[in-house]
Design a protein around this motif. Sequence first.
Motif, PDB file in Angstrom:
ATOM      1  N   ILE A 144      11.080  -6.862 -10.946  1.00 16.38           N
ATOM      2  CA  ILE A 144      10.262  -7.175 -12.115  1.00 16.38           C
ATOM      3  C   ILE A 144       8.893  -6.531 -11.998  1.00 16.38           C
ATOM      4  CG2 ILE A 144       9.054  -9.084 -13.235  1.00 16.38           C
ATOM      5  CD1 ILE A 144      11.681 -10.636 -12.862  1.00 16.38           C
ATOM      6  N   TRP A 147       9.348  -2.923 -12.745  1.00 21.31           N
ATOM      7  CA  TRP A 147       9.658  -2.744 -14.163  1.00 21.31           C
ATOM      8  C   TRP A 147       8.398  -2.894 -14.998  1.00 21.31           C
ATOM      9  CZ3 TRP A 147       9.469  -5.987 -18.462  1.00 21.31           C
ATOM     10  CH2 TRP A 147      10.185  -5.553 -19.569  1.00 21.31           C
ATOM     11  N   LEU A 148       7.586  -3.903 -14.634  1.00 19.27           N
ATOM     12  CA  LEU A 148       6.326  -4.109 -15.367  1.00 19.27           C
ATOM     13  C   LEU A 148       5.419  -2.905 -15.215  1.00 19.27           C
ATOM     14  CD1 LEU A 148       5.342  -7.764 -14.534  1.00 19.27           C
ATOM     15  CD2 LEU A 148       6.042  -6.873 -16.724  1.00 19.27           C
ATOM     16  N   TYR A 152       4.575  -1.101 -18.602  1.00 18.80           N
ATOM     17  CA  TYR A 152       3.285  -1.443 -19.188  1.00 18.80           C
ATOM     18  C   TYR A 152       2.157  -0.536 -18.740  1.00 18.80           C
ATOM     19  CZ  TYR A 152       5.564  -5.555 -20.934  1.00 18.80           C
ATOM     20  OH  TYR A 152       6.416  -6.405 -21.585  1.00 18.80           O
TER      21      TYR A 152
ATOM     22  N   ALA B  71      11.856  -8.158 -24.187  1.00 17.58           N
ATOM     23  CA  ALA B  71      11.261  -8.109 -22.851  1.00 17.58           C
ATOM     24  C   ALA B  71      10.623  -9.441 -22.506  1.00 17.58           C
ATOM     25  CB  ALA B  71      10.217  -6.996 -22.786  1.00 17.58           C
ATOM     26  N   LEU B  75      11.579 -12.154 -19.510  1.00 20.51           N
ATOM     27  CA  LEU B  75      10.640 -12.615 -18.492  1.00 20.51           C
ATOM     28  C   LEU B  75      10.504 -14.134 -18.508  1.00 20.51           C
ATOM     29  CD1 LEU B  75       7.858  -9.926 -18.851  1.00 20.51           C
ATOM     30  CD2 LEU B  75       9.433 -10.196 -16.979  1.00 20.51           C
ATOM     31  N   LEU B 105       5.875 -13.083 -12.681  1.00 22.44           N
ATOM     32  CA  LEU B 105       6.381 -13.234 -14.049  1.00 22.44           C
ATOM     33  C   LEU B 105       5.287 -13.685 -14.996  1.00 22.44           C
ATOM     34  CD1 LEU B 105       9.749 -14.836 -13.141  1.00 22.44           C
ATOM     35  CD2 LEU B 105       9.467 -12.749 -14.406  1.00 22.44           C
ATOM     36  N   GLY B 108       3.370 -10.793 -15.920  1.00 22.79           N
ATOM     37  CA  GLY B 108       4.145  -9.963 -16.835  1.00 22.79           C
ATOM     38  C   GLY B 108       4.163 -10.514 -18.241  1.00 22.79           C
ATOM     39  N   SER B 111       0.701 -10.181 -19.762  1.00 16.87           N
ATOM     40  CA  SER B 111       0.214  -8.812 -19.950  1.00 16.87           C
ATOM     41  C   SER B 111       1.018  -8.065 -21.003  1.00 16.87           C
ATOM     42  CB  SER B 111       0.271  -8.045 -18.633  1.00 16.87           C
ATOM     43  OG  SER B 111       1.607  -7.863 -18.241  1.00 16.87           O
ATOM     44  N   SER B 112       2.130  -8.646 -21.489  1.00 14.22           N
ATOM     45  CA  SER B 112       2.842  -7.948 -22.557  1.00 14.22           C
ATOM     46  C   SER B 112       2.168  -8.147 -23.907  1.00 14.22           C
ATOM     47  CB  SER B 112       4.290  -8.406 -22.609  1.00 14.22           C
ATOM     48  OG  SER B 112       4.358  -9.783 -22.794  1.00 14.22           O
TER      49      SER B 112
END
Lengths: 197, 223
Positions: A144, A147-148, A152, B71, B75, B105, B108, B111-112
């Motif tokens: 993960i 992937w992030l 991103y 996505a 997550l 996570l 993540g 930050s999306s």
Amino acid sequence: MRIGDIWNKLATPKRIPRLFALILGIFLIIGFMVPMGLNVDQLYPREAPQVQVEQGLAMAPYARGGEPLVSPGITKSAYPQYAPKLGWINSYVSPLSRFVMSLSPYFGTSIYSSPGGLIDEILYYTRGFDTVLESSILMMAFIIASWLSVNYTMNRRNDSENIKKDVKIAISNSDLIASEVEQNNIKAHRKQNRRDN
Amino acid sequence: MSLASLGGNLLGIVPLGDIVFYLNPLHLFLFVAILIFTFLIAISHTETQVEAEFGTLGDKKQSVGLKEFKARRFLSVICGIATAGAMITGDLYNFTLFMSLVGILNIGIISSVKQIGVLDSVFQYGLIAMMCSLPLFGGAAIVLGACGTVSLLAIQSMKPTAMMIFGAIMLFIGVCGESGIAPFFASKAEMFRTPGSPFLLIVHLSSLFIIIRAIEIVLIICT
């Protein structure tokens, strides 16, 4: 200072990591004063450093006693009642290792000497489920995280406008730097010339 | 303090070699509750927000694209499962591993959100989460050194020493930073107000659950 002011100061995201790091640092310094009380009854015991070497065992620091499938060696388990067949394979070594052992008395000190049977015993027998669980959790975390970081930060195929803008900025920046370097060069040359004259 | 006085009577144990899961009512309740919430989050859709614009009478819709939605959902579901794992585990080291996964996570998920203000604060949150891997794993290692085991069932009957208490507090600081600091985090309200809210809620939820579990673990070690 009123408590409202303190809350307002804390409400800046920038200050939180600093405050946290300060608290952590103070706590770690306090840690130096905590008396070390290690539990002597550790899970995987080991003999004193030179004892096995003096006994002349080929597996010197790692010899665990026992013979695979004949007599159990030394492996400790937190719950011996759930591991009745403990220690039966912990001194297993592969045929290749056995060959090296017959040649050299220093097998145990080499990098490839870690006894395979012991690792099997610890990883797959006493901590069997944990080996699967822990490594899968860690793998998930790494997948993960990567992937992030790919999606991103690096993967920018879809925002072409941003890329154009960034490229322009980068070009102008590098132009600026190049001209600065050139000017500095000229200055240095002048200085050098003055000195030479 | 014994396990029974913290989480209710022991309902049973699952012996898997040295890894012994123990089931008691508190853990089962937390486990099932977080799984139900995870299911609710998995079947929900993102919010679409309507923002009023300055100077005009027009409104602006802020919605989340399908790809980003997928996505985020992924997550969030993994975060829920990791939290559920942290609820049920009877092993201190597994708890710390689940914690670090939840921390990654959380970063993540937040930050999306592609808004500059949110991303700035996520950066700070990420700094804390990175800093916390030291006290988190260090605390667990100190407890392991002081007890000789990481199994909570074995630790509960031990007398606490100064080093065990130090390790437990260090672990707690680590847990706070990885996840627990999120509710106190200054711009969390901002994070929740961004489009795609229901997925961001798992951050809050997991931190609440994990703090309860972490306090239980600290009490098991320290008393």
